[in-house]
Design a protein around this motif. Structure first.
Motif, mmCIF file in Angstrom:
data_model
loop_
_atom_site.group_PDB
_atom_site.id
_atom_site.type_symbol
_atom_site.label_atom_id
_atom_site.label_comp_id
_atom_site.label_asym_id
_atom_site.label_seq_id
_atom_site.Cartn_x
_atom_site.Cartn_y
_atom_site.Cartn_z
ATOM 1 N N THR A 112 0.834 -1.210 0.000
ATOM 2 C CA THR A 112 0.000 0.000 0.000
ATOM 3 C C THR A 112 0.867 1.259 0.000
ATOM 4 O OG1 THR A 112 -1.768 -1.164 1.144
ATOM 5 C CG2 THR A 112 -1.797 1.226 1.265
ATOM 6 N N GLN A 115 -7.413 0.499 -0.920
ATOM 7 C CA GLN A 115 -7.685 -0.705 -0.130
ATOM 8 C C GLN A 115 -8.899 -0.476 0.775
ATOM 9 O OE1 GLN A 115 -4.247 -2.059 2.014
ATOM 10 N NE2 GLN A 115 -5.095 -4.100 2.259
ATOM 11 N N ASP A 132 -5.434 -1.400 -5.193
ATOM 12 C CA ASP A 132 -4.838 -1.969 -3.984
ATOM 13 C C ASP A 132 -5.766 -3.068 -3.462
ATOM 14 O OD1 ASP A 132 -3.285 -2.454 -1.831
ATOM 15 O OD2 ASP A 132 -3.398 -0.435 -0.974
ATOM 16 N N GLU A 133 -5.367 -4.325 -3.638
ATOM 17 C CA GLU A 133 -6.177 -5.479 -3.226
ATOM 18 C C GLU A 133 -7.625 -5.338 -3.698
ATOM 19 O OE1 GLU A 133 -4.672 -7.792 -0.979
ATOM 20 O OE2 GLU A 133 -3.091 -6.638 0.005
HETATM 21 MG MG MG Z 1 -2.112 -2.877 1.956
#
Ligand code: MG
Ligand code: ADP
Lengths: 301, 225
Positions: free
Chosen positions: B41, B85, B161-162
């Motif tokens: 991140t 995220q 992010d994810e």
């Molecule tokens: Mg992360």
């Protein structure tokens, strides 16, 4: 100034969506308007005080500045001679426009309010009064007093300054204090708006960071807050000014006897002066919110 | 597009990233992997200038991030779509309004893009949720809304992010297909994920490079994935 003027179309047109990106602040919104209204109300009265004090100072100094009196109290036989000597001295003194001895009739009239109309003027040792109109610039008072003492030992030059000066000074000081109070009201308004804007910016920290991350410029984000607070301050100040002006209008007149009290109000074009309060409040709010918003935004990436 | 040269970052204490070198060429597709807490991140946040490197340089569209004015940063972010995220939204605005927010803040005409918005909402499966408020969405719906918001400006770079952290396999596949589709249109894509199945399935569709964060350093992962 140009920037200040550019807020007017912004306020009027409005950017509905830019406004909506910041959630409505609910019941605290009207606190800003209320404070602005209270400040405007106070400002109206302070302005009235400043203007009245100014008028008073001007009138007193204008009415009294140019006149003086010479009082001659001499033994019975010498009064006429001393009066003539006084008039001769006065007429040859630079800075004196005219000098005239009051007649018996005029003196009687002056004393009437105190002693009644049947005053036996000749039987009493009444001093003779000489009315003096000063020029501009006026006479050298110290030199004049010395010459009078030499020529007419019973003459006393009274230029009113002894009691006039403190009155004028007091009125001028009152006006200064009123102007200072208006400055303080303006600063307090700025402080109050800054606190409210800061609270709002803090409460909307997430909104601000989301906006920033999707590519909003500082100007876009600031605008939503600035518009809100400027409008609230403007509306509040308009209401406060209106109520204040009506209250001043309805002040009961105290008549001539208490000319200071009855003078507390607006006269003629003075009525337009308080109309500047609401735009001033809006400008202060605009500036304070903008400064607060940009200060907060600088802390974010 | 985005280039990191000897970039390092520390949140205050010791460095989380050290001597990171990375070049995202136009049209490239990268995955970023690494265990939780390895700094994925953080690295992405350097790429869209939420953070500035504590050493080295980050170049965004040819400009050093450190010397960019705040307005230039804003302008650059309009060319980078980000799926965070922790997908954050404006909770008082509807899903549709949130997705069109980037258009709004950049002064685009929303009405002119209405067709795109509806199409996008349908594609991420949120057409029926357009008028819901973000707090009423499930985790997966939030992630899809975040992706829609990231791509509505048709950005040159997409950073996620994810993005499949909260969604089921089918939805993850659809999301991946959308990203692959965008990459075929010439967009640069960078996805942080620890989902190796997602990477495998992507490799079947697109030529993707896999970067791995290991002990504060960025490495190119081998072909064994
Ligand atoms: Mg992360
Ligand atoms: N805002 C922050 N302040 C201090 N430390 C942070 C912050 N954000 C992340 N970290 C730390 O930095 C490290 C890397 O975090 P992160 O980049 O989120 O890793 P990943 O995304 O790979 O899980 C972690 O040890 C985390 O605790």
């Amino acid at each position: 100034m140009k920037r200040l003027l550019s807020i007017i179309p912004m306020l009027l047109s409005g950017d509905g969506k830019a406004d909506r990106v910041v959630p409505p602040s609910g019941h605290t919104a009207w606190l800003t308007s209320f404070s602005a209204a209270a400040m405007a109300f106070l400002a109206v009265f302070t302005l009235a005080l400043a203007l009245a004090a100014g008028r008073l100072a001007d009138r007193w100094s204008a009415e009294l500045a140019r006149t003086a009196t010479v009082r001659i109290s001499a033994p019975e036989g010498q009064q006429a001679a001393q009066t003539r000597a006084v008039l001769r001295v006065l007429r040859t003194t630079p800075g004196i426009r005219s000098a005239r001895a009051l007649t018996d009739a005029e003196q009687r009239k002056l004393l009437e309010p105190w002693f009644g109309p049947d005053l036996p003027l000749d039987a009493l040792p009444i001093p003779r009064l000489v009315e003096v109109i000063e020029g501009n610039p006026g006479p050298d008072v110290a030199g004049l007093r010395m010459r009078l003492a030499a020529e007419a030992p019973g003459a006393v030059f009274d230029d009113h300054t002894r009691w006039r000066a403190p009155l004028v000074r007091a009125a001028q000081r009152l006006r200064l204090l009123a102007v200072l109070a208006i400055a303080l009201i303006t600063l307090a308004t700025a402080a109050m708006i800054t606190l409210a804007a800061k609270a709002s910016l803090a409460a909307n920290a997430t909104v601000i960071s989301v906006l920033r991350l999707v590519g909003a410029t500082d100007a876009y984000i600031a605008r939503a807050f600035v518009r809100r607070f400027t409008l609230r301050a403007l509306v509040g100040a308009l209401l406060g000014t209106a109520v204040g002006m009506v209250a001043v209008l309805l002040l009961p007149s105290a008549g001539r006897e208490a000319s200071f009290l009855s003078g507390l109000g607006f006269q003629g074009v003075d009525w337009f002066v308080p109309l500047a309060i609401a735009p001033l409040a809006a400008a202060v709010a605009w500036w304070a919110t903008r400064a607060a918003a940009h200060r907060t935004l600088r802390g974010l990436t | 597009m985005i280039e990191l040269a000897h970039a390092a970052f520390a949140y205050g204490g010791s460095e989380i990233l050290t001597d990171v070198n990375l070049r995202l060429a136009p049209g490239s597709f990268h995955f970023l992997t690494g265990p939780s807490g390895s700094g994925k991140t953080t690295l992405l946040r350097l790429c869209f200038m939420e953070l500035l490197p504590t050493a080295g340089h980050v170049m965004i569209f040819g400009q050093d991030a450190r010397s960019m004015t705040r307005d230039r940063v804003a302008a650059a972010r309009r060319r980078i779509g980000v799926v965070h995220q922790d997908c954050q939204f404006l909770d008082h605005l509807s899903v549709a309004e949130n997705i069109s927010l980037p258009l709004d803040v950049s002064g685009r005409d929303i009405e002119a893009e209405r067709g795109n918005l509806d199409e996008l909402l349908a594609w991420v499966g949120l057409a029926s949720r357009a008028h819901a408020l973000p707090p009423q969405l499930s985790g997966g719906e939030r992630q899809r809304a975040a992706l829609a918001r990231a791509v509505i400006m048709s950005p040159e770079v997409i950073i996620a992010d994810e993005p499949t952290g909260n969604i089921d396999w089918d939805m993850a596949q659809r999301l991946l297909r959308l990203l692959v589709e965008l990459n075929r249109m010439g967009k640069t894509v960078l996805i942080a994920t620890h989902d190796l199945n997602l990477i495998r399935s992507a490799k079947a569709q697109v030529q993707a490079r896999v970067l791995r964060l290991h002990r504060r350093h960025l490495q190119l992962a081998g072909a064994d994935l």
